[in-house]
Design a protein around this motif. Structure first.
Motif, PDB file in Angstrom:
ATOM      1  N   ASN A  18       0.862  -1.182   0.000  1.00  0.00           N
ATOM      2  CA  ASN A  18       0.000   0.000   0.000  1.00  0.00           C
ATOM      3  C   ASN A  18       0.898   1.231   0.000  1.00  0.00           C
ATOM      4  O   ASN A  18       1.638   1.463   0.952  1.00  0.00           O
ATOM      5  CB  ASN A  18      -0.910   0.003   1.220  1.00  0.00           C
ATOM      6  CG  ASN A  18      -2.087   0.959   1.063  1.00  0.00           C
ATOM      7  OD1 ASN A  18      -2.224   1.641   0.055  1.00  0.00           O
ATOM      8  ND2 ASN A  18      -2.938   1.013   2.074  1.00  0.00           N
ATOM      9  N   ALA A  44      -4.443   6.823  -1.198  1.00  0.00           N
ATOM     10  CA  ALA A  44      -5.273   6.676   0.006  1.00  0.00           C
ATOM     11  C   ALA A  44      -4.843   7.667   1.074  1.00  0.00           C
ATOM     12  O   ALA A  44      -5.690   8.282   1.738  1.00  0.00           O
ATOM     13  CB  ALA A  44      -5.185   5.245   0.527  1.00  0.00           C
ATOM     14  N   THR A  65      -6.167  12.116   3.647  1.00  0.00           N
ATOM     15  CA  THR A  65      -6.735  11.385   2.521  1.00  0.00           C
ATOM     16  C   THR A  65      -7.075  12.426   1.444  1.00  0.00           C
ATOM     17  O   THR A  65      -6.760  13.604   1.593  1.00  0.00           O
ATOM     18  CB  THR A  65      -8.004  10.623   2.926  1.00  0.00           C
ATOM     19  OG1 THR A  65      -9.079  11.563   3.128  1.00  0.00           O
ATOM     20  CG2 THR A  65      -7.795   9.819   4.202  1.00  0.00           C
ATOM     21  N   ALA A  73      -3.189   6.785  11.139  1.00  0.00           N
ATOM     22  CA  ALA A  73      -3.381   5.694  10.189  1.00  0.00           C
ATOM     23  C   ALA A  73      -2.114   4.847  10.207  1.00  0.00           C
ATOM     24  O   ALA A  73      -1.007   5.368  10.418  1.00  0.00           O
ATOM     25  CB  ALA A  73      -3.674   6.220   8.781  1.00  0.00           C
ATOM     26  N   HIS A  75      -0.534   2.373   7.839  1.00  0.00           N
ATOM     27  CA  HIS A  75       0.518   2.264   6.821  1.00  0.00           C
ATOM     28  C   HIS A  75       1.215   3.597   6.581  1.00  0.00           C
ATOM     29  O   HIS A  75       2.434   3.621   6.339  1.00  0.00           O
ATOM     30  CB  HIS A  75      -0.027   1.613   5.533  1.00  0.00           C
ATOM     31  CG  HIS A  75      -0.459   2.535   4.451  1.00  0.00           C
ATOM     32  ND1 HIS A  75      -1.738   3.045   4.358  1.00  0.00           N
ATOM     33  CD2 HIS A  75       0.218   3.034   3.389  1.00  0.00           C
ATOM     34  CE1 HIS A  75      -1.822   3.816   3.293  1.00  0.00           C
ATOM     35  NE2 HIS A  75      -0.656   3.835   2.682  1.00  0.00           N
ATOM     36  N   TRP A 159     -13.637   2.538  12.279  1.00  0.00           N
ATOM     37  CA  TRP A 159     -13.794   1.134  11.908  1.00  0.00           C
ATOM     38  C   TRP A 159     -14.886   0.399  12.671  1.00  0.00           C
ATOM     39  O   TRP A 159     -14.977   0.480  13.891  1.00  0.00           O
ATOM     40  CB  TRP A 159     -12.490   0.366  12.137  1.00  0.00           C
ATOM     41  CG  TRP A 159     -11.371   0.790  11.266  1.00  0.00           C
ATOM     42  CD1 TRP A 159     -10.217   1.433  11.642  1.00  0.00           C
ATOM     43  CD2 TRP A 159     -11.277   0.603   9.846  1.00  0.00           C
ATOM     44  NE1 TRP A 159      -9.440   1.657  10.549  1.00  0.00           N
ATOM     45  CE2 TRP A 159     -10.046   1.169   9.441  1.00  0.00           C
ATOM     46  CE3 TRP A 159     -12.121   0.013   8.896  1.00  0.00           C
ATOM     47  CZ2 TRP A 159      -9.635   1.153   8.100  1.00  0.00           C
ATOM     48  CZ3 TRP A 159     -11.717   0.006   7.574  1.00  0.00           C
ATOM     49  CH2 TRP A 159     -10.493   0.573   7.185  1.00  0.00           C
ATOM     50  N   SER A 185     -16.043   3.275   7.498  1.00  0.00           N
ATOM     51  CA  SER A 185     -14.921   2.339   7.391  1.00  0.00           C
ATOM     52  C   SER A 185     -15.370   0.982   7.930  1.00  0.00           C
ATOM     53  O   SER A 185     -15.666   0.854   9.119  1.00  0.00           O
ATOM     54  CB  SER A 185     -13.716   2.829   8.192  1.00  0.00           C
ATOM     55  OG  SER A 185     -13.339   4.133   7.802  1.00  0.00           O
ATOM     56  N   ALA A 204     -10.677  -4.232   3.730  1.00  0.00           N
ATOM     57  CA  ALA A 204     -11.080  -2.939   4.280  1.00  0.00           C
ATOM     58  C   ALA A 204     -11.814  -2.140   3.219  1.00  0.00           C
ATOM     59  O   ALA A 204     -11.297  -1.942   2.115  1.00  0.00           O
ATOM     60  CB  ALA A 204      -9.855  -2.167   4.753  1.00  0.00           C
ATOM     61  N   VAL A 206     -13.551   1.550   2.590  1.00  0.00           N
ATOM     62  CA  VAL A 206     -13.456   2.870   3.217  1.00  0.00           C
ATOM     63  C   VAL A 206     -14.092   3.944   2.349  1.00  0.00           C
ATOM     64  O   VAL A 206     -14.123   3.847   1.119  1.00  0.00           O
ATOM     65  CB  VAL A 206     -11.985   3.241   3.508  1.00  0.00           C
ATOM     66  CG1 VAL A 206     -11.385   2.285   4.519  1.00  0.00           C
ATOM     67  CG2 VAL A 206     -11.152   3.232   2.227  1.00  0.00           C
ATOM     68  N   ASP A 215      -9.334  -0.650   0.391  1.00  0.00           N
ATOM     69  CA  ASP A 215      -7.967  -0.251   0.708  1.00  0.00           C
ATOM     70  C   ASP A 215      -7.051  -1.462   0.566  1.00  0.00           C
ATOM     71  O   ASP A 215      -7.392  -2.560   1.019  1.00  0.00           O
ATOM     72  CB  ASP A 215      -7.912   0.286   2.136  1.00  0.00           C
ATOM     73  CG  ASP A 215      -6.615   1.009   2.418  1.00  0.00           C
ATOM     74  OD1 ASP A 215      -6.292   1.956   1.682  1.00  0.00           O
ATOM     75  OD2 ASP A 215      -5.917   0.632   3.378  1.00  0.00           O
ATOM     76  N   THR A 218      -4.103  -2.258   5.372  1.00  0.00           N
ATOM     77  CA  THR A 218      -4.547  -1.214   6.298  1.00  0.00           C
ATOM     78  C   THR A 218      -4.014  -1.462   7.704  1.00  0.00           C
ATOM     79  O   THR A 218      -4.496  -2.333   8.421  1.00  0.00           O
ATOM     80  CB  THR A 218      -6.088  -1.172   6.335  1.00  0.00           C
ATOM     81  OG1 THR A 218      -6.597  -1.313   5.017  1.00  0.00           O
ATOM     82  CG2 THR A 218      -6.568   0.121   6.951  1.00  0.00           C
ATOM     83  N   SER A 220      -4.189   0.558  10.459  1.00  0.00           N
ATOM     84  CA  SER A 220      -5.094   0.918  11.554  1.00  0.00           C
ATOM     85  C   SER A 220      -6.155  -0.151  11.766  1.00  0.00           C
ATOM     86  O   SER A 220      -6.481  -0.500  12.908  1.00  0.00           O
ATOM     87  CB  SER A 220      -5.752   2.273  11.279  1.00  0.00           C
ATOM     88  OG  SER A 220      -6.556   2.224  10.118  1.00  0.00           O
TER      89      SER A 220
END
Length: 278
Positions: A18, A44, A65, A73, A75, A159, A185, A204, A206, A215, A218, A220
């Protein structure tokens, strides 16, 4: 001119993780300039490295974003740490970085070549209501009885996490993005058979502002899922999660519990470096 990096995260091979765009020495940029550049990269997340405001941190990170700023976040945290180190950043404590961000101070440690962050506390946890469960099932186009469990697992992005019976069931999900309603999310997780390189498959979905999308990998979400599954005895004290399979990626996220904290690790590949006219 400012330094610029693009890092592929949760992969040991460029193009299969990612990506995150990282702007170095971003002090002096306005909120509007940061948001505009994040929209332009169309990734992202795009991050901005700044001087910390506390002596306890090595650097400060802002995460955007294409539509909003995030307090945290996963990554982007690992990718930005890799970019900071690659441009000569020296942590105050060898092998341990401290990132200042909207969620507070986040510790990043080096585990050999792999970086790992300590999962921040959840801002919302616990089971979802029946009405929310039915709504999530409808959005994912799965039967409510196929959901083994569901929890709020929000560490910033909002999430809600859904446990299905198997990795195959996770990979078979074909979400109805038009039906996500108030969910921004949604994460889905299911176990792989024993013996493979990953214990769980994760996906994921989003809200990207103008659209929902999947995504690739991810941090997070995987952090929040581990904070749910490991204490509940639904996963071992350390495991590997696969993500991105459904969209042609080979993400691998390494989760473990140590010293009372959940650690989220992954390989990072520095793919692009240069100068930015911003």
């Amino acid at each position: 001119m400012r330094g610029f990096s693009q890092v592929d995260v949760f992969t040991d091979e460029f193009l299969y993780g990612n990506p995150v765009a990282v702007v170095h020495d971003a002090d002096g940029l306005t909120d509007e300039e940061m948001a505009a550049f994040a929209r332009w990269t169309n990734l992202a997340e795009t991050t901005f490295l700044l001087r910390p405001t506390t002596p306890d941190a090595d650097y400060r990170l802002r995460i955007f974003t294409i539509s909003r700023e995030l307090p945290f976040a996963g990554h982007p945290t690992l990718g930005s740490a890799r970019a900071w180190l690659a441009r000569g950043g020296v942590p105050r404590v060898p092998g341990r970085l401290v990132q200042e961000c909207g969620a507070g101070l986040v510790t990043v440690r080096a585990d050999g070549a792999r970086l790992a962050f300590a999962a921040p506390p959840l801002v919302r946890s616990g089971p979802v209501t029946l009405s929310d469960l039915l709504a999530v099932a409808s959005a994912l186009r799965v039967r409510p009885e196929d959901i083994v469990d569901a929890q709020w697992a929000d560490n910033g992005p909002g999430w809600v996490a859904v446990l299905l019976a198997s990795a195959d069931a996770v990979l078979a999900v074909e979400p109805d993005y038009a039906n996500f309603g108030g969910f921004s999310s949604v994460g889905v997780v299911g176990p792989h058979p024993a013996g493979g390189d990953a214990a769980f498959e994760v996906r994921a979905f989003v809200d990207e502002g103008s659209r929902f999308d999947e995504d690739p990998v991810t941090g997070s979400l995987n952090a929040a899922i581990a904070q749910w599954l490991i204490p509940a005895g639904l996963a071992g004290s350390s495991y590997v999660a696969a993500q991105g399979t459904a969209i042609g990626r080979r993400g691998r996220v390494h989760l473990s519990r140590a010293d009372g904290e959940i650690w989220v690790g992954g390989d990072t590949v520095l793919g692009v470096t240069g100068q930015l006219a911003l």
